[in-house]
Design an enzyme around this catalytic site. Sequence first.
Site, PDB file in Angstrom:
ATOM      1  CG  ASP A 233      13.858  -4.509  -1.894  1.00 10.20           C
ATOM      2  OD1 ASP A 233      13.920  -4.487  -3.140  1.00 10.20           O
ATOM      3  OD2 ASP A 233      14.729  -5.020  -1.180  1.00 10.20           O
ATOM      4  CD  GLU A 234      10.185   0.490   2.656  1.00 11.64           C
ATOM      5  OE1 GLU A 234       9.528   1.551   2.723  1.00 11.64           O
ATOM      6  OE2 GLU A 234      10.952   0.091   3.555  1.00 11.64           O
TER       7      GLU A 234
END
Length: 289
Positions: A233-234
Site C-alpha cells: 500500500d505504498e
Amino acid sequence: MTYPEYILTLSCLDRRGIVHRVSGFLAEHGCNIIDSAQFGDSETGMFFMRVHFALEHEAIGDAVLRAGFAALCREAGMQGQLHDAHKKPRVLIMVSKIGHCLNDLLFRYKSGLLPVEIPAIVSNHMDFYQLAASYNIPFHHLPLASGASEEAKLAQEARLLELLDTHQVDLVVLARYMQILSPQLCEALKGRAINIHHSFLPSFKGARPYAQAHRRGVKLIGATAHFVTGDLDEGPIIEQDVERVDHAMEVEELTAIGRDVECVVLARAVKWFVEHRILQNGDKTVVFK
C-alpha cells in the site's frame, strides 16, 4: 478523411530543446499535434511529455514512424513510447468478496465510459461469477485457502501469470482483491498494476476500518489509488479524493460513502492509465489530465 492517431509519452533529464526536437520530429513526419502537455520537475531534474497527434502523411506508415521515434529517443537519451490512440488496452480485474469497485468498473466499461477490453476477471472466491457472466466476461476462480503455504500461494500466482500472458493483459486492477501479492509478482507487474484502498492507512489497519474510524470520530473519508509495489500500500500514488462526514453518521453510512469514493478514485486512475496520462517519476507520478 480519418487519419491514424497516436499518443507519445516520454521522460528524460530536463534540458533545453526537448519540445523543439519532438515537435520538429512530428512535423518532419507529417504529423499534426492535437494536444500536448509537459512538465519539468525541478526536484528530480526530470522532464515529462505527452503528445496526442494524427499522422497525416500518407506515404509514412506506422513502421517508419516508430523506427524514427526510436532513433530520436536513442539520440536524445529519452525513454519514450508510441501508443495507438484507438487501441483499447486489455485490463484484467481481480476481486475478492467486496464487489463495489468491480461493479462500477464493469458498468463504466459496458457504457463506453471506460475505453478498455476486459478479457478476464480473477477471484479467490466465487461470489461474483454470475456478475461476470452477465457481462459475458470469463471468470477465473483461483482459490487460496486461509493460511495457505508459500508454495500454494506461488502456484496460484503462476496460474495468474499464465492468464496475463494468454490474454496479453496491459493492466491489472486490484478492485478490492484482499490478498498480498508476492514480491516476485509485484516485480512482474511493475508499472502495470493498480490498487485501491481507503485512505485511513496507516491509522486504521486490519478488519472493519470504517468502524475503527467511526470510534475515533473521523471527519474525512477518502481513498487512494496507486501502483502496486513490494511495499504494501505504498506504491506511487495516482489519485486520491475525500468526502466530509460528521458525528451523526453511523458506521454503515460511513462505509457507503467510503465505497463510493473508492469507486470514483479507482475509475479515474484506470481511465488515466489506459489513456496514457500517467508517467512514473521515482516514488511518485506525473498525471497529465
